[in-house]
Design an enzyme around this catalytic site. Structure first.
Site, PDB file in Angstrom:
ATOM      1  N   LEU A   1     -22.046  -2.070   4.015  1.00 15.34           N
ATOM      2  CA  LEU A   1     -21.262  -3.131   4.628  1.00 15.34           C
ATOM      3  C   LEU A   1     -19.941  -3.298   3.880  1.00 15.34           C
ATOM      4  O   LEU A   1     -19.875  -3.153   2.665  1.00 15.34           O
ATOM      5  CB  LEU A   1     -22.035  -4.450   4.606  1.00 15.34           C
ATOM      6  CG  LEU A   1     -23.247  -4.545   5.538  1.00 15.34           C
ATOM      7  CD1 LEU A   1     -24.018  -5.827   5.274  1.00 15.34           C
ATOM      8  CD2 LEU A   1     -22.816  -4.473   6.993  1.00 15.34           C
TER       9      LEU A   1
ATOM     10  N   LYS B   1      -7.287  -2.061  -5.657  1.00 19.24           N
ATOM     11  CA  LYS B   1      -6.557  -3.211  -6.202  1.00 19.24           C
ATOM     12  C   LYS B   1      -7.170  -3.688  -7.506  1.00 19.24           C
ATOM     13  O   LYS B   1      -6.474  -4.228  -8.375  1.00 19.24           O
ATOM     14  CB  LYS B   1      -6.521  -4.358  -5.195  1.00 19.24           C
ATOM     15  CG  LYS B   1      -5.416  -4.249  -4.160  1.00 19.24           C
ATOM     16  CD  LYS B   1      -5.441  -2.917  -3.459  1.00 19.24           C
ATOM     17  CE  LYS B   1      -4.425  -2.742  -2.374  1.00 19.24           C
ATOM     18  NZ  LYS B   1      -4.575  -1.424  -1.715  1.00 19.24           N
TER      19      LYS B   1
ATOM     20  N   VAL C   1       1.251   4.860   1.115  1.00 23.95           N
ATOM     21  CA  VAL C   1       0.759   3.701   0.370  1.00 23.95           C
ATOM     22  C   VAL C   1      -0.369   4.089  -0.583  1.00 23.95           C
ATOM     23  O   VAL C   1      -0.359   3.735  -1.772  1.00 23.95           O
ATOM     24  CB  VAL C   1       0.285   2.595   1.333  1.00 23.95           C
ATOM     25  CG1 VAL C   1      -0.365   1.456   0.558  1.00 23.95           C
ATOM     26  CG2 VAL C   1       1.456   2.078   2.155  1.00 23.95           C
TER      27      VAL C   1
ATOM     28  N   GLY D   1      -2.813  10.819   4.745  1.00 22.37           N
ATOM     29  CA  GLY D   1      -3.109  10.002   5.918  1.00 22.37           C
ATOM     30  C   GLY D   1      -4.596   9.978   6.240  1.00 22.37           C
ATOM     31  O   GLY D   1      -5.412  10.613   5.568  1.00 22.37           O
TER      32      GLY D   1
ATOM     33  N   ASP E   1      -9.358   0.951  12.531  1.00 19.39           N
ATOM     34  CA  ASP E   1      -8.712   2.259  12.413  1.00 19.39           C
ATOM     35  C   ASP E   1      -9.022   3.195  13.568  1.00 19.39           C
ATOM     36  O   ASP E   1      -8.265   4.134  13.831  1.00 19.39           O
ATOM     37  CB  ASP E   1      -9.140   2.934  11.104  1.00 19.39           C
ATOM     38  CG  ASP E   1      -8.562   2.247   9.871  1.00 19.39           C
ATOM     39  OD1 ASP E   1      -7.873   1.221  10.036  1.00 19.39           O
ATOM     40  OD2 ASP E   1      -8.801   2.736   8.759  1.00 19.39           O
TER      41      ASP E   1
ATOM     42  N   ALA F   1      -6.618  -3.240   6.849  1.00 22.48           N
ATOM     43  CA  ALA F   1      -7.782  -4.113   7.009  1.00 22.48           C
ATOM     44  C   ALA F   1      -7.437  -5.397   7.752  1.00 22.48           C
ATOM     45  O   ALA F   1      -8.204  -5.863   8.598  1.00 22.48           O
ATOM     46  CB  ALA F   1      -8.378  -4.439   5.641  1.00 22.48           C
TER      47      ALA F   1
ATOM     48  N   HIS G   1      10.062 -26.325  -5.491  1.00 13.12           N
ATOM     49  CA  HIS G   1      10.894 -25.766  -6.547  1.00 13.12           C
ATOM     50  C   HIS G   1      10.265 -26.046  -7.902  1.00 13.12           C
ATOM     51  O   HIS G   1       9.801 -27.156  -8.149  1.00 13.12           O
ATOM     52  CB  HIS G   1      12.286 -26.394  -6.489  1.00 13.12           C
ATOM     53  CG  HIS G   1      13.188 -25.954  -7.603  1.00 13.12           C
ATOM     54  ND1 HIS G   1      13.833 -24.741  -7.600  1.00 13.12           N
ATOM     55  CD2 HIS G   1      13.532 -26.566  -8.777  1.00 13.12           C
ATOM     56  CE1 HIS G   1      14.548 -24.628  -8.713  1.00 13.12           C
ATOM     57  NE2 HIS G   1      14.376 -25.722  -9.442  1.00 13.12           N
TER      58      HIS G   1
END
Length: 452
Positions: free
Chosen positions: A37, A50, A182, A266, A306, A314, A439
Site C-alpha cells: 500500500l 525526500k 526531477v 522517465g 500515472d 502523486a 511579516h
C-alpha cells in the site's frame, strides 16, 4: 462471486485516497494491491527520496553553519546506513498509516493482482487468482514503472533505477546519472551532498525540461559550483561495465569511466496484464485515455494517476482520483484541470513551478509579461539563506491575470501553493491587494513581485 459498488486496482496515492473518499460517500469498496500500500510514491519514490534528501540537506546546512555564527569543532560525518535505516522507518510509519486509514474507512483490501475479465449485464468482472468480483464501477490506478531505453550494452551491466538506488545501504564510489529530470536531479543532490562524485547526462539542452528554463539553469549552475558535472544536449550511445559512451549534439563521441549507473529517463504507465482489451478500453500508446472526469472509453471504468500518462505526480494522482469518485457519485460538476498542477524539485535550494512557463507561452504565441525579483526582497529569506540568491518569477497576461509562477529558493515547495491557488482561481494582480501577508515570511516575495 463477491459484489461491490466499486473496485479500485492499485493502492498508490490515486487508489487509496479514492477508496477512502468513495467509502465515505456510501460506496462499498474493494481495493486490490499486489505489492505494498502506498504505491511507488510512498515505497520507492517521493517519501523515501525526500527522507534521504532531508538528511543530505541537513548535512549541507551543518557545513554552512559558520555563516550563521555557529562553529562546529571536529569532523562532520554521515552514516549512510543510518540514513537508510531512518528512511525505512519513515516509509513503514506512513504505509501503516495508509492501512489504518483504509481499515477505518471500511475499505476491503485484497493483497493480490487483479485484472478485468469482461462484464455481465451492467456489472464489470474483476478477477484475482482466487476469486471473481462483480462491481458497478472500476477505477484503474496501477501507476507507472521506470522506462528502460534500448541503450546498447544496458542489459549487460548492473545499472540502478530509483528502486535499486533507494534499496542500497552503501554509497557508490561515483555515479553517472542518465537523465536530468526531477528524479535524476534529486538523486544527484543526495549523492553530491554525501560526497559522491556525480555526473549527469541529459539529452535536452537544459535539465528539468518541463520546468522554467531560467530557474532550471540557475539550479544547475549552483550544482556545478558544488562539483556535479553536467553533459547537456548529449545522448548515451552505449554502456559497459567500465562506463558510458556519449555523443554530443555536434556528433562528437567520448567515453566516460563510471563505476555505477543510475537510469532516470522517465516512467511509463503499468497496463500489461490488466485485461483492458476485455472491455475495449481505448489506449494512447501505453497510457489509458480518459476524459475530463477521468472516465475511459467504457462509461463505468475510470482511471487516475500515472496510468493516464498526463502528469506523473502523486498530488496529481490524488486530485484525479477525487474527480473520478465525484463523477461516479454524481456530485457537482468537477472536471480535472492540468493548468495549475505544482511541480517541485526538493533539492537545496528547492525549486518549484505552477502554471505556464515562458517557453510554453512563447510556443503558443500568447502575450505575457514577466515580473520577477531576487528572493532577497523577502526579509525572512535573507535571515535564513545567507549564501543563496534565489528568484521568484510571476507571469501575467494582458489583463494582469496570473498565468504561472516559478521559484528558486527555500521553501519554494510551500510558497508554490499560494501561486497555484492564484492560477486555479484565475486571480489577477489587483486581487492580491486585499490579502495581508504576514511579516516576516518568505511568502512576502509574492507580494513584492506583484507590486514591484
Amino acid at each position: 462471486m463477491k459484489n461491490f459498488d466499486i473496485a479500485i486496482i492499485g493502492g498508490g496515492p490515486a487508489g487509496y485516497n479514492a477508496a477512502a473518499n468513495a467509502s465515505a460517500n456510501g460506496l462499498q469498496v474493494v481495493l486490490f494491491e499486489h505489492t505494498a500500500l502506498g504505491g511507488v510514491c510512498l515505497n520507492e519514490g517521493c517519501i523515501p527520496t525526500k527522507t534521504l534528501l532531508h538528511s543530505a540537506n541537513l548535512l549541507d546546512e551543518i557545513r554552512e553553519s559558520a555563516a550563521y555564527g555557529i562553529h562546529i569543532d571536529g569532523a562532520i560525518s554521515a552514516s549512510y546506513a543510518e540514513i537508510v535505516a531512518r528512511k525505512e522507518k519513515v516509509v513503514k510509519t506512513l504505509t501503516s498509516g495508509v492501512a489504518y486509514k483504509l481499515k477505518g474507512a471500511g475499505v476491503t483490501v485484497v493483497s493480490q493482482t487483479a485484472r478485468l475479465t469482461g462484464e455481465e449485464g451492467d456489472r464489470i468482472l474483476v478477477a484475482t487468482e482466487e476469486e471473481t468480483y462483480s462491481v458497478s464501477y472500476v477505477l484503474l490506478a496501477t501507476g507507472s514503472e521506470t522506462a528502460i531505453p534500448p541503450i546498447p550494452g544496458l542489459n549487460e551491466v548492473n545499472y540502478w533505477t530509483s528502486r535499486e538506488a533507494l534499496s542500497a545501504t552503501t554509497l557508490p564510489q561515483d555515479i553517472t546519472i542518465i537523465g536530468g529530470g526531477v528524479i535524476g536531479m534529486e538523486f544527484a543532490g543526495i549523492y553530491t551532498s554525501l560526497g559522491v562524485p556525480v555526473r549527469v547526462i541529459e539529452m535536452a539542452p537544459e535539465i528539468l525540461g518541463a520546468m522554467d528554463r531560467e530557474i532550471s539553469a540557475m539550479l544547475r549552475k549552483e550544482y556545478v559550483r558544488r562539483g556535479i558535472q553536467f553533459y547537456l544536449d548529449t545522448k548515451v550511445t552505449a554502456v559497459s561495465a567500465e562506463g558510458v559512451t556519449i555523443e554530443t549534439k555536434e556528433g562528437k563521441s567520448e567515453f566516460l569511466p563510471a563505476s555505477q549507473l543510475l537510469l532516470s529517463v522517465g516512467r511509463r504507465p503499468v497496463t500489461e496484464g490488466l485485461g483492458l482489451e476485455t472491455l475495449s478500453i481505448t489506449m494512447n500508446r501505453s497510457a489509458v485515455v480518459v476524459n475530463e472526469y477521468m472516465q475511459t472509453s467504457h462509461p463505468r471504468v475510470y482511471a487516475a494517476g500515472d496510468i493516464t500518462g498526463f502528469s506523473m505526480l502523486a498530488h496529481t494522482a490524488i486530485r484525479e482520483g477525487e474527480v473520478a469518485i465525484n463523477h461516479i457519485i454524481g456530485g457537482a460538476d468537477d472536471p480535472m484541470r492540468y493548468d495549475a498542477v505544482p511541480a517541485v524539485v526538493y533539492m537545496h535550494p528547492e525549486i518549484a513551478g505552477v502554471g505556464a512557463t515562458e517557453e510554453k507561452l512563447r510556443a503558443e504565441g500568447r502575450y505575457y509579461r514577466v515580473l520577477k525579483l531576487p528572493m532577497a526582497y523577502a526579509g525572512r529569506y535573507v535571515v535564513e539563506n545567507e549564501q543563496a540568491s534565489g528568484l521568484c518569477k510571476v507571469l501575467v497576461d494582458e489583463n494582469d491575470t496570473i498565468l504561472g509562477c516559478h521559484i528558486l529558493g527555500n521553501p519554494a515547495s510551500e510558497l508554490i501553493l499560494l501561486a497555484g491557488i492564484a492560477v486555479t482561481d484565475r486571480s489577477n494582480i489587483e486581487d492580491f491587494r486585499r490579502h495581508i501577508f504576514p511579516h516576516p515570511t518568505a511568502g512576502e516575495i509574492l507580494h513584492e513581485v506583484l507590486f514591484s
